[in-house]
Design a protein around this motif. Structure first.
Motif, PDB file in Angstrom:
ATOM      1  N   GLU A 197       8.253   3.768  -0.257  1.00 47.24           N
ATOM      2  CA  GLU A 197       9.043   2.715  -0.905  1.00 47.24           C
ATOM      3  C   GLU A 197      10.382   3.245  -1.705  1.00 47.24           C
ATOM      4  O   GLU A 197      11.569   2.537  -1.825  1.00 47.24           O
ATOM      5  CB  GLU A 197       8.381   2.047  -2.106  1.00 47.24           C
ATOM      6  CG  GLU A 197       7.181   1.080  -1.428  1.00 47.24           C
ATOM      7  CD  GLU A 197       6.079   1.701  -0.854  1.00 47.24           C
ATOM      8  OE1 GLU A 197       5.838   2.976  -1.010  1.00 47.24           O
ATOM      9  OE2 GLU A 197       5.116   1.098  -0.594  1.00 47.24           O
ATOM     10  N   TRP A 198      10.071   4.454  -2.483  1.00 47.19           N
ATOM     11  CA  TRP A 198      11.282   5.400  -3.002  1.00 47.19           C
ATOM     12  C   TRP A 198      12.616   5.295  -2.125  1.00 47.19           C
ATOM     13  O   TRP A 198      13.581   5.083  -2.154  1.00 47.19           O
ATOM     14  CB  TRP A 198      10.784   6.369  -3.612  1.00 47.19           C
ATOM     15  CG  TRP A 198      11.917   7.472  -3.844  1.00 47.19           C
ATOM     16  CD1 TRP A 198      12.246   8.771  -3.347  1.00 47.19           C
ATOM     17  CD2 TRP A 198      12.978   7.273  -4.967  1.00 47.19           C
ATOM     18  NE1 TRP A 198      13.178   9.152  -3.934  1.00 47.19           N
ATOM     19  CE2 TRP A 198      13.747   8.397  -4.953  1.00 47.19           C
ATOM     20  CE3 TRP A 198      13.224   6.320  -5.879  1.00 47.19           C
ATOM     21  CZ2 TRP A 198      15.020   8.697  -5.847  1.00 47.19           C
ATOM     22  CZ3 TRP A 198      14.153   6.495  -6.846  1.00 47.19           C
ATOM     23  CH2 TRP A 198      15.113   7.571  -6.773  1.00 47.19           C
TER      24      TRP A 198
ATOM     25  N   ALA B  15      17.777   3.854   0.696  1.00 47.39           N
ATOM     26  CA  ALA B  15      18.336   3.495   1.832  1.00 47.39           C
ATOM     27  C   ALA B  15      19.363   2.283   1.608  1.00 47.39           C
ATOM     28  O   ALA B  15      20.689   2.351   2.013  1.00 47.39           O
ATOM     29  CB  ALA B  15      17.622   3.197   2.988  1.00 47.39           C
ATOM     30  N   ASP B  16      18.830   1.273   0.818  1.00 45.49           N
ATOM     31  CA  ASP B  16      19.656   0.377   0.210  1.00 45.49           C
ATOM     32  C   ASP B  16      20.796   0.882  -0.550  1.00 45.49           C
ATOM     33  O   ASP B  16      21.876   0.232  -0.254  1.00 45.49           O
ATOM     34  CB  ASP B  16      18.669  -0.625  -0.515  1.00 45.49           C
ATOM     35  CG  ASP B  16      19.776  -1.916  -1.151  1.00 45.49           C
ATOM     36  OD1 ASP B  16      20.157  -2.534  -0.390  1.00 45.49           O
ATOM     37  OD2 ASP B  16      19.571  -2.068  -2.290  1.00 45.49           O
TER      38      ASP B  16
ATOM     39  N   ILE C  58      27.132  10.088  -5.938  1.00 41.75           N
ATOM     40  CA  ILE C  58      25.728   9.533  -5.864  1.00 41.75           C
ATOM     41  C   ILE C  58      25.632   9.038  -4.370  1.00 41.75           C
ATOM     42  O   ILE C  58      24.407   9.474  -3.714  1.00 41.75           O
ATOM     43  CB  ILE C  58      25.646   8.489  -6.923  1.00 41.75           C
ATOM     44  CG1 ILE C  58      25.579   9.003  -8.133  1.00 41.75           C
ATOM     45  CG2 ILE C  58      23.981   7.802  -6.657  1.00 41.75           C
ATOM     46  CD1 ILE C  58      25.487   7.820  -9.316  1.00 41.75           C
ATOM     47  N   ALA C  59      26.544   8.469  -3.856  1.00 40.64           N
ATOM     48  CA  ALA C  59      26.203   8.082  -2.512  1.00 40.64           C
ATOM     49  C   ALA C  59      26.076   9.140  -1.493  1.00 40.64           C
ATOM     50  O   ALA C  59      25.368   9.085  -0.532  1.00 40.64           O
ATOM     51  CB  ALA C  59      27.517   7.313  -1.980  1.00 40.64           C
TER      52      ALA C  59
ATOM     53  N   ILE D 288      19.634  13.053   0.970  1.00 43.63           N
ATOM     54  CA  ILE D 288      18.172  12.897   0.653  1.00 43.63           C
ATOM     55  C   ILE D 288      17.695  12.298   2.071  1.00 43.63           C
ATOM     56  O   ILE D 288      16.795  12.835   2.546  1.00 43.63           O
ATOM     57  CB  ILE D 288      17.842  12.383  -0.542  1.00 43.63           C
ATOM     58  CG1 ILE D 288      18.584  13.127  -1.415  1.00 43.63           C
ATOM     59  CG2 ILE D 288      16.324  11.812  -0.578  1.00 43.63           C
ATOM     60  CD1 ILE D 288      17.925  12.398  -2.900  1.00 43.63           C
ATOM     61  N   LEU D 289      18.218  11.012   2.582  1.00 42.62           N
ATOM     62  CA  LEU D 289      17.696  10.476   3.674  1.00 42.62           C
ATOM     63  C   LEU D 289      17.948  11.082   4.953  1.00 42.62           C
ATOM     64  O   LEU D 289      16.836  10.889   5.598  1.00 42.62           O
ATOM     65  CB  LEU D 289      18.597   9.068   3.671  1.00 42.62           C
ATOM     66  CG  LEU D 289      18.442   7.908   2.457  1.00 42.62           C
ATOM     67  CD1 LEU D 289      19.542   6.817   2.535  1.00 42.62           C
ATOM     68  CD2 LEU D 289      17.041   7.455   2.495  1.00 42.62           C
TER      69      LEU D 289
END
Length: 771
Positions: A616-617, A622-623, A634-635, A641-642
């Motif tokens: 869920e995190w 991803a959103d 931040i982006a 991380i993704l």
């Protein structure tokens, strides 16, 4: 007034330096000659009842006088709570005072002499109950009141009597003059005390009469002396600071009514006194102690060496150097002694002092190498040691409980720093860890956790750095209001902190409860944590609260704690973070975005530890990654991380990077995106030539003006990498062509004329560096 009250023929005033071996020997010799029936010593009268313990004390020790009562918060009245908190704060800084003694302190020599010969001994200085009351009153005084007081009674300029006398004797160093005249006097020489009193009287005549606290102190000493004379004592010896000697010797020059007036109406507080261990390091003037000495280790040596102090000092220095692997022979010691003695003769000194033996150590034993000599000077000049007090010394129950725990766990308090590695799978090691963590909650920083030596906190291993400071006894006395044992006091203190703590503090407190095995406090802390988590709307509070809570769910089992409740609270906080994350990042500037990136990293680590909520995190990230109004740093970080989690494949990553670096996007946003993406590691560029080619092509396509504008940001990004990492990225760049392939790039022709100034500058730098 009867003549017995001012019959100073019965009084011998021994004016001393508070810590000096020559003064101490002279005091012992004078007491042997006087054979007093009463000894008065400059110090707090509250300690009179403690003089019987002198035989069991091992110096350095100190008399500690502290406030006897402790204000407690009521819990129901906010105003009273605030007053109690302020009173506790003042108590912790102004509610205690120390009177240290070393083996070479004249006062200690007088105490020992009186104890061994069965002579009554008392302290005669102004009571600490007045001193502490004045100090607390001054702390409560407003700035305006202080200014008014300064106008009515300007502070007296403090003179250095030793400096005045040294200058009169032709010395430029007061310490050296006092050493030559007093501290290095041999046995059998005439008593120095009449001359010291006369010299101080001359200096005091120039300085003017005593004022303020100094006048009150001397008035009380005289009143104590008069009372002793009225009691019929025939031979009274007074050991006091040399500066005060004339004020006591010339007792008839001072009127009783004036002294009574000075002492009338002084503020007073209730106090208690005890003996505590002290250290040479705290006795040294370099440690900030006003009456300290520069080299307590040297003074201790002078006082305890039976003969040939220079020979013994240099022999000990040679031993220390040999322990460190240095080649030092007996011939070095012999030549060192000759040099020290020769220097003392040339300088007109009665005995080689610390300056001379230090020069001999440097020049002979260390063959001129200052770094080797510093090893000896640093260790021997201070001569660090920790004193001890007997079990019957008055203590608060908390101190006694700690001593029992130290013995049970074989953790001896020491004045030296030492490292302690613990394996929490062993019961004895775990018990030591629990004790150290409980003490930290009580403000007793005996042990400081260190990251090296066996792993970080929360694993099966812990590393500590231990060192006992005398002030820790004060901290224990202050902590006594919370309980009589370390365990009960830590529980009460934890609950008190939790009552007013914000969410991040509460989660850290939960972690500390587990470290300290405070099962009794944990339910209260978790209850308040649950309440705060449900009402706190600050996303940064929630994010900073989550990592310690998540860590606690992992090592709870290691320490025998059920992590079920911890996990449920942590999952609830993570859910609230996910809900508020998108709104929290809007409109952040570069600095705020940098701090938020760190919070995202820590939250991601917490979500990984929780495990069940990681999917869920990552969905939330991803959103966030594809939204347009997200700051670049931040982006970029979210996309990294993704990518590392396998949620963004290489092709999609290149597409997103291509969009960020398209002509319609400001270069500063693209660089910020890169900084966030590459933060922590740039090796992804080494392993993905196509990704590196996109960045390379984008940079080559920028105009000179835009490139110069973003260059500082690029330097910040790539400057954070290690040298080897930057070198690997540079090597990877040389494999690229302008299309982002993997063919070796064709070398461009070099304009030697334009390159000549740069080449010359580099050559000059290399020559100056010796390369």
């Amino acid at each position: 007034m009867g003549s017995s009250r001012t019959d100073t023929s019965k009084v011998s005033v021994l004016g001393v330096r508070h810590h000096g071996p020559g003064s101490a020997r002279a005091v012992v010799a004078a007491l042997d000659e006087i054979e007093p029936d009463l000894v008065l010593i400059e110090g707090p009268p509250e300690a009179d009842a403690l003089t019987s313990l002198v035989g069991g004390l091992e110096p350095p020790v100190a008399l500690l006088v502290h406030l006897a009562d402790t204000p407690k918060a009521k819990g129901k009245d906010a105003e009273r709570d605030a007053e109690a908190a302020e009173a506790a704060r003042r108590r912790s800084t102004d509610g205690w005072a120390f009177w240290p003694f070393a083996s070479f302190s004249p006062e200690w020599a007088a105490l020992r002499h009186a104890h061994e010969n069965g002579v009554p001994v008392r302290f005669c200085d102004l009571p600490a109950s007045h001193t502490l009351a004045e100090r607390l009153a001054a702390a409560e005084t407003t700035d305006g009141e202080e200014e008014e007081q300064e106008e009515t009674e300007p502070p007296r300029e403090r003179i250095d009597p030793l400096g005045v006398l040294a200058a009169a004797a032709g010395y430029d160093d007061a310490e050296r003059w006092w050493d030559d005249v007093v501290e290095q006097r041999g046995d059998g020489e005439p008593s120095p005390f009449p001359a010291i009193a006369d010299a101080m009287a001359a200096v005091r005549a120039e300085a003017g009469p005593a004022t303020g606290r100094e006048a009150r102190r001397e008035a009380h000493m005289r009143q104590t002396l008069r009372a002793a004379l009225r009691q019929g004592h025939e031979r009274i010896a007074v050991v006091c600071g040399a500066w005060h000697a004339p004020a006591l010797r010339d007792l008839a020059d001072y009127k009783v009514k004036d002294d009574v007036a000075l002492l009338k109406g002084l503020p007073k507080v209730k106090t208690a006194a005890t003996w505590v261990p002290w250290t040479h390091g705290r006795l040294a003037s370099a440690g900030g102690y006003g009456a300290g000495v520069t080299s307590p280790g040297w003074y201790h040596h002078l006082f305890t060496a039976p003969d040939r102090p220079v020979h013994r000092w240099l022999t000990e220095a040679a031993r220390l150097l040999r322990e460190e692997g240095q080649q030092v022979s007996s011939s070095h010691v012999i030549e060192g002694v000759r040099l020290a003695e020769t220097l003392s003769v040339l300088r007109g000194r009665p005995l080689a002092g610390l300056d001379e033996v230090s020069e001999a150590v440097t020049a002979v034993l260390c063959e001129g190498e200052g770094t080797r000599a510093a090893l000896v000077h640093g260790r021997m000049a201070i001569g660090e040691r920790l004193g001890s007090v007997p079990p019957e010394t008055p203590m608060v129950p908390l101190q006694r409980d700690l001593i029992a725990e130290q013995k049970r766990l074989r953790l001896k308090p020491e004045a030296f720093e030492r490292d302690l590695d613990l394996d929490l799978r062993k019961e004895s090691h775990r018990a030591r860890s629990v004790l150290l963590h409980r003490l930290r909650l009580l403000g007793v920083e005996w042990g400081i956790p260190t990251p090296h030596g066996g792993g970080g906190l929360g694993t099966f291993r812990e590393s500590w750095r231990l060192r006992w400071h005398p002030e820790m006894d004060v901290a224990l006395i202050e902590a006594a209001r919370w309980g009589t044992t370390v365990s009960s006091a830590a529980v009460a203190r934890t609950v008190e902190i939790a009552e007013a703590a914000e969410l991040p503090t509460l989660t850290k407190l939960t972690e500390q409860c587990l470290f300290a095995d405070l099962g009794e406090a944990l339910p209260e802390v978790l209850a308040r944590l649950t309440d705060r988590a449900a009402t706190d709307a600050d996303i940064t509070h929630l994010m900073s609260a989550l990592p310690p809570l998540a860590r606690s769910t992992r090592y709870g089992d290691v320490r025998g704690t059920d992590g079920g409740h911890l996990r449920s609270v942590a999952r609830e906080i993570l859910t609230r973070v996910r809900i508020g994350l998108v709104g929290a990042v809007r409109g952040l500037d570069d600095d705020a975005a940098g701090r938020f990136v760190q919070a995202i990293d820590e939250t991601n680590g917490a979500a990984t530890l929780l495990g069940d909520d990681l999917t869920e995190w990552l969905d939330t990230l991803a959103d966030l990654a594809v939204r347009e109004n997200v700051p670049g740093r931040i982006a970029g970080r979210v996309n990294r991380i993704l990518t590392d989690a396998g949620r963004v494949d290489a092709e999609e990553l290149r597409r997103r990077l291509g969009l960020v670096m398209s002509p319609g996007v400001e270069p500063t946003r693209a660089v910020a995106w890169l900084e966030g993406f590459l933060q922590g590691s740039g090796l992804i560029l080494v392993h993905d030539d196509r990704l590196l080619g996109l960045i390379d092509t984008w940079l080559l396509g920028l105009s000179e003006e835009r490139f110069v504008a973003i260059l500082p940001l690029l330097r910040r990004t790539f400057g954070a990498f290690g040298g080897g990492e930057r070198q690997e990225i540079g090597t990877a760049v040389t494999r690229l062509d302008t299309g982002g392939g993997t063919r070796v790039r064709e070398r461009r022709p070099v304009d030697e004329r334009r390159a000549a100034p740069a080449v010359a500058a580099v050559l000059g730098l290399l020559e100056r560096s010796g390369a």
